[in-house]
Design a protein around this motif. Sequence first.
Motif, PDB file in Angstrom:
ATOM      1  N   ARG A 130      -4.605   0.935   4.406  1.00 15.18           N
ATOM      2  CA  ARG A 130      -3.750   1.631   3.428  1.00 15.18           C
ATOM      3  C   ARG A 130      -3.734   3.118   3.793  1.00 15.18           C
ATOM      4  N   GLU A 147       0.865  -1.180   0.000  1.00 12.80           N
ATOM      5  CA  GLU A 147       0.000   0.000   0.000  1.00 12.80           C
ATOM      6  C   GLU A 147       0.898   1.225   0.000  1.00 12.80           C
ATOM      7  N   ASN A 171      -8.823  -1.282   4.107  1.00 13.46           N
ATOM      8  CA  ASN A 171      -8.929  -1.912   2.795  1.00 13.46           C
ATOM      9  C   ASN A 171     -10.183  -2.776   2.752  1.00 13.46           C
ATOM     10  N   SER A 187      -1.546  -3.798  -4.879  1.00 11.08           N
ATOM     11  CA  SER A 187      -2.297  -3.365  -3.693  1.00 11.08           C
ATOM     12  C   SER A 187      -3.491  -4.290  -3.421  1.00 11.08           C
ATOM     13  N   ARG A 229      -2.325   9.015  -0.848  1.00 11.61           N
ATOM     14  CA  ARG A 229      -1.012   8.668  -1.385  1.00 11.61           C
ATOM     15  C   ARG A 229      -0.382   9.967  -1.872  1.00 11.61           C
ATOM     16  N   LEU A 275      -4.571   6.176   8.165  1.00 12.13           N
ATOM     17  CA  LEU A 275      -4.837   4.956   7.405  1.00 12.13           C
ATOM     18  C   LEU A 275      -6.327   4.745   7.261  1.00 12.13           C
ATOM     19  N   PHE A 305       6.171   2.180   0.910  1.00 11.59           N
ATOM     20  CA  PHE A 305       4.894   1.475   1.033  1.00 11.59           C
ATOM     21  C   PHE A 305       4.783   0.771   2.378  1.00 11.59           C
ATOM     22  N   SER A 334       3.673  -2.877   4.007  1.00 11.46           N
ATOM     23  CA  SER A 334       3.479  -4.251   3.535  1.00 11.46           C
ATOM     24  C   SER A 334       3.710  -5.229   4.688  1.00 11.46           C
TER      25      SER A 334
END
Length: 404
Positions: A284, A203, A308, A256, A288, A305, A210, A212
């Motif tokens: 995520r 993400e 998802n 993603s 961004r 965040l 990112f 992860s």
Amino acid sequence: MGIAMHLRDKTIVIGVCGGIAAYKAAELVRLYVKAGAEVHVILTRSAQEFITPLTFQTLTGNPVHTEMFNLVQEREIGHISLADRADVFVVAPATANLIGKVAAGLADDLLSTSLMATKAPVLFAPAMNVNMWDNPIYQQNQARLRMLGYRFVDPVTGFLACGWEGKGKLADPAEIFEETLALLTPQDFADETVLVTAGPTREEIDPVRFISNYSSGKMGYALARAARLRGARVILVSGPSALAVPWGVERLAVVSAEEMREAVLSRWEEATVVIKAAAVADYRPAVRAAGKVKKEGRESLSLALEKNPDILAELGRRKGHRFLVGFAAETSDLLENARKKLRAKNLDLMVANDVTQERAGFDVDTNIVRLLGPDEAEEALPEMSKDEVAGHILDRIRALRRKA
Ligand code: PMT
């Protein structure tokens, strides 16, 4: 376990024909021997122009067979008994000449005679000049043998030793090895289309960072491979992973969670079994950043965040006739949490994975899991390779689907 995860107790007879690819047969034989098989090699006369019997004798620890009427070889193991002892008979490389002989029912040397006499499944890995490959006589011979139940690993396209470019290069020995395994494996998933998810998701925070997790994809790739070897059509939706695509598997690469969701839903209609081994990021970054987030002037940084989509829960709601398998990666209260997820996501099987145990979970070759069925019956598997875990999971799916 249904899948032949190793080749112990198996006898493989491999015929090698004369061609520049004969040297690759040595690599193939090494793979068989490493997997525990008893290997016997037959070299045609022209194969001996390219590679010596000593190479294969050294690799297999067995005498190499070259002549039909060699008194010593006949005494040790007659050519008919060689044909009888084979669990599988492989010819790599197989020339147009050999395939033509077999298709015509000719048996005029040790290899063609043994092929005529064997009742074992036969796998041909042809290698030849592209024009020979294209020749309708060859194509008809191959089609006739396919129709009679002989199996083929097609050659690949590339630069050929004869100077031409095109189809005719011997397939990779690793691929021929996988086809051999499949021939020795009961095809009990032949009617299934299995959709597997594997690996982590990433993400993005900004163009260079990112969020992860440590998933390598090993567990999901092992499942995809095992299902394919058992005859399934396999679609593998994979987050970023360094692993090679298993033989015969179609891979959709995603990054993603949102991409994974889209890829899974795009192939959902085709699937009869869905196995979700991926470690999907639950959250995520809400935003961004378009450019790299800079540290100047900032002593700390908070990231907002957002959640998802829960792909598995969504699949559970629209499950229909499909068989749905989830994984639960837990660090505490393993069974309680796994059972909760089994019910909440409407699953048919849950694989509970205590990822705090050494040699289990993320980025290792082994795993230790418990399988929970809908009736809450529990099966605790000891530590084993992820290939073996995959075999057990598929066995359980097969058994539960038969019951349903
Ligand atoms: O890839 P390896 O290095 O071999 O490691 C294997 C593994 C540890 C990743 C694997 O064995 C495993 O446990 N996978 C599931 C990891 C996980 O995300 O578990 P979870 O408990 O958070 O999720 C439960 C289930 O819901 C999983 O099937 C997951 O794929 C699914 N999920 C989770 C969140 C989300 N947003 N969407 C989902 O579909």
